[in-house]
Every structure is written in C-alpha cells, then in structure tokens.
Enzyme design. Sequence first.
Site, mmCIF file in Angstrom:
data_model
loop_
_atom_site.group_PDB
_atom_site.id
_atom_site.type_symbol
_atom_site.label_atom_id
_atom_site.label_comp_id
_atom_site.label_asym_id
_atom_site.label_seq_id
_atom_site.Cartn_x
_atom_site.Cartn_y
_atom_site.Cartn_z
ATOM 1 N N SER A 296 -0.309 12.725 8.545
ATOM 2 C CA SER A 296 -1.791 13.138 7.799
ATOM 3 C C SER A 296 -1.854 11.205 7.436
ATOM 4 O O SER A 296 -3.095 11.134 7.407
ATOM 5 C CB SER A 296 -1.583 14.041 6.681
ATOM 6 O OG SER A 296 -0.755 13.892 5.740
ATOM 7 N N LYS B 78 -4.134 6.310 -0.239
ATOM 8 C CA LYS B 78 -4.663 7.426 0.685
ATOM 9 C C LYS B 78 -5.023 8.393 -0.830
ATOM 10 O O LYS B 78 -5.068 8.237 -1.778
ATOM 11 C CB LYS B 78 -3.247 8.504 1.046
ATOM 12 C CG LYS B 78 -3.050 9.642 1.902
ATOM 13 C CD LYS B 78 -2.328 9.746 2.416
ATOM 14 C CE LYS B 78 -1.831 11.302 3.150
ATOM 15 N NZ LYS B 78 -0.719 11.331 3.509
ATOM 16 N N SER C 181 4.820 11.958 7.317
ATOM 17 C CA SER C 181 2.937 11.441 6.944
ATOM 18 C C SER C 181 3.272 9.813 6.868
ATOM 19 O O SER C 181 1.722 9.414 6.894
ATOM 20 C CB SER C 181 2.592 11.861 6.083
ATOM 21 O OG SER C 181 1.993 13.306 6.927
#
Length: 498
Positions: free
Chosen positions: A152, A77, A176
């Site tokens: 997210s 990420k 997330s």
Amino acid sequence: MITRSAHEMSSAMVSGEITSQELTKKHLERISAVDKEVHAFLHVDTEGAMSQAKAVDDARARGEKLGPLAGVPLALKDVLVQKGIPTTCGSKILEGWRPPYDATVVTRLKNAGVVILGKTNMDEFAMGSSTENSAYGPTHNPWDLSRIPGGSGGGSSASLAAFQAPLAIGTDTGGSIRQPAAVTGTVGVKPTYGGVSRYGLVAFSSSLDQAGPCARTVLDAALLHGVIAGHDPKDATSIDSPVPQVVAAARSGDVKGMKIGVVKELNGDGYQAGVRSRFEESLEHLAKAGAEIVEVSCPNFEYALAAYYLIAPSECSSNLARFDAMRYGLRVGDSDGASAESVMNFTREVGFGREVKRRIILGTYALSSGYFDAYYGSAQKVRTLIMQDFTNAFTKADVLVSPTSPTTAFKIGEKANDPLAMYLNDIATIPVNMAGIGGMSVPNGLAPEDNLPVGFQIMAPAMQDQRMYSVGASLEASLLSQWGAPLLSKIPALAGSK
Ligand code: GLN
C-alpha cells in the site's frame, strides 16, 4: 544533489556545501516538477518543511550537536498522524481531518531534525498492493508511468525513485513496505514487530502493523531505522530492549561465515523467470562474499495468505468501527431529524471504498458467532505453525531469503478487478508479519525480460534486525559494479526533468 543518498546529503550540510533550506527547496521544486505525473504526494507541507529546515540550519549555525539525518527531507506515509497536517489514510472518510497530536515516529523524526516534506499516497487504510485503492487516484511507478508502484505504500517508494525525497516512512502489515520497495528499485524494511512504536499509526491490523524505513540505500535505511526505533511506553506492544545495531551492520556489510537459508517454498513456479534468475545470481554474490547458502523448508507458508486474509480483515473490521461520522472527517446525511445510525450508515457507505468494505464484511463474518472458531480461530493456529516453521528454519540459518515479490511492476488496471490476483503479490512477504519478525527488500537489478526492478528479501529472527542490514549491504556492494549507484540513476521515466 537530489540524486545523492541521505547520508551524502547530510555530509554536504556538515561541510557547508549546502544548507537544509536549499536542500529542502530543491526537493520541493522536484515535487512541483514531477508529481503531476507520479502522484506520490497527497499533501505537500511547503511552509512547515521550510521552517523545520530553517530550525536545523539555525541550530547548526549555533554549533549545536546534530543527529546524522538532521536537515534531510523525508516523505511520510499518510497513515501516520502529524499534528495539524491533513491525514487521510487514502480515504474519503477522513477528508478534512487534522490530527491534534504527533505519532511517536513523527516526534522522533522532528527531534532528529528530519524535515517532513508531506504525506504520501497509499491504498485506502493500507489495504492493497498497488496504490490503486487510494480514494485520491493511483500513484505511478517512476520507472514506467503506466505501471503500479506497489502498495500500500506506493507513494513513499515512488517518491524515492522519482528523487522527490531521499527518505520515506512506510508501514507494513503484509508487505506494504517491502513490495513497493521491490517494484521501484528501492530499499524497504519492516522492523521486528514492537521495534518501532505504533502510537499514532492509524490501525489496520494491530497485531501485524509495523512502521519502517524506506530509502535508496541500505545505510540510509539503517540511519532512519536508528532514528525511529526504540521503546515507547505509549504503545503496549513496544519492546523494551536496546535497538539492534543496524547502522554498524549496514556500514560493515560483513556476511563471512553467515548461514543464509533459501526458503524452498518461496521460489517456485509462480515467480517470473527474471525474478528467479536475478535471485539465483545474488545468492552467488553472497556466497562469494563468504556466506554459506543452505536450503530450508517452511511447509506451512502455503497457508499464510489464506490465514492472513482472515486475521487482517477481522482486526480491520474492529479497528475501522471508530470511523462513525461522529469523531473524524466526513459526515453525510446529517439533516434535521436524521438518526445517528442513519448518518453513520450513509457516511460509511459513501466514505469507504470497495476494498475496505470487502475487508470489513469478510472480517465481520469471520468473527461472527458460530464462525469464529472455524475461521479466525483456525487462522490463529496457522499463525502458530508459521512461527514454528521460522523457528525451525532459524536453527539452520542466520537469515532467510527469497524474492520479495513474484513479479515486477504490473500495469495500472491489470489486476484491479481481481482481488485474488492482487493478494498473491504478497505471497512471499506475509509470513514475516504473521511471525512478527523482521523483513527487508533490497534492489536486485532489473529483470531481463522487461527491464523493471526486482527485489531481494532478507528475513531475520525477532530483534536481530541488524542481520538483514549486513546481508543487504553486502548485496548492495556486490551489485554496485553491475547496476551502478544508485540503481535508480538508470531510471528511464522522468529522466529529462531530473
Ligand atoms: N497488500 C496487503 C493487503 O492488502 C498488505 C498491506 C499492508 O502491508 N498494509 O493487506
């Protein structure tokens, strides 16, 4: 090969069936083939990945002892820093920035021989539930490209579902990791707060943020958890005690005699019918496997969302003050005679997106003198009440369970202009962050009404993360005959290019 689990890929490398370089190349080719449609990646590090893979192959050839994930590719990420690799957090304000150091999670991945393919798309600074808040355009859910992959960390989960990577790293401040896992039919784990180092994780809300493993199987998530977890003196909130035995728990999947508490407040009217029916079926599977199902009540969870949207924005308004046009990335309006203040203002105006600005404004207000006690102070009291609810519930049950997300993946654009509708996605995941405990989402089949993935959430007391893996592995094994292994082999979108 790319549809196998990370564990199977590792065995294939040990037996000589494939090298890490071949495996990495296959994933890079898959990324080239499908990422125009999925947009899971913001940056692909072809050269770096191939040279990491070569280093593992060479070490193996020399007969060195390697870890269980050596040579396996992973998607990272874009909120974790990796030395020399662009890190944007999904924001324009960091465009062009290359961090001078590795996050501890990245160091541990490298030491374990895990091959980092690139950086995945995300909502700007991890604020969102759909990845639509990325300044670089949304990620598409591989199950249906017109739908969101969650957020997210939608890029990380989508990369798993699209077979671009067998492993990924996410971060979870309010859900997330778990909500994207739920809506893409993958596994996502938020470890106990302090279980995984936050050093090098760009902070959104420091008291809630936690990095964790994303994978297609429970065992793969456990193996990755084992690699990234453990004490780090560089993070003052890191817990200095042994890492829970997550791999052993995932391998045994034993729930006999375990008490599983269904949280009454997290399974009500606002949940899609198919999400609820799959949840009920899975409770029966767990009962058949020898667990005892009990009901528990956590009355203060009702206030968790409201309290979260005071605490997280407050901490973000402070954390994001560091993006001042002087130290990182973007700088706008820097002409002769321009004051530092005007450069800062212009840069923040242009560099931050709408949701980030909304949170900074909300947080600054909540922390302002005269309002501090009424907003931030009250929210912290609610946080204590939520912790007490968990403490009480854990006297009646070893783990707690709920659906991960109230609905399956919604259409891109459907909730983009309605912040409250977007925030409600995290109604079941936020309490875990507020209490600092562990939470996991495992695939729970497809909702009958739309054939889209549903997630099953498992929550465990602090530093008892292994319990989630026992339950997750048990459920995964029970669902295998019904849904196939992995569930993702049924993925409709992109099937032709697999
Ligand atoms: N969706 C939540 C938010 O927007 C959670 C985000 C996260 O966990 N990073 O804040």
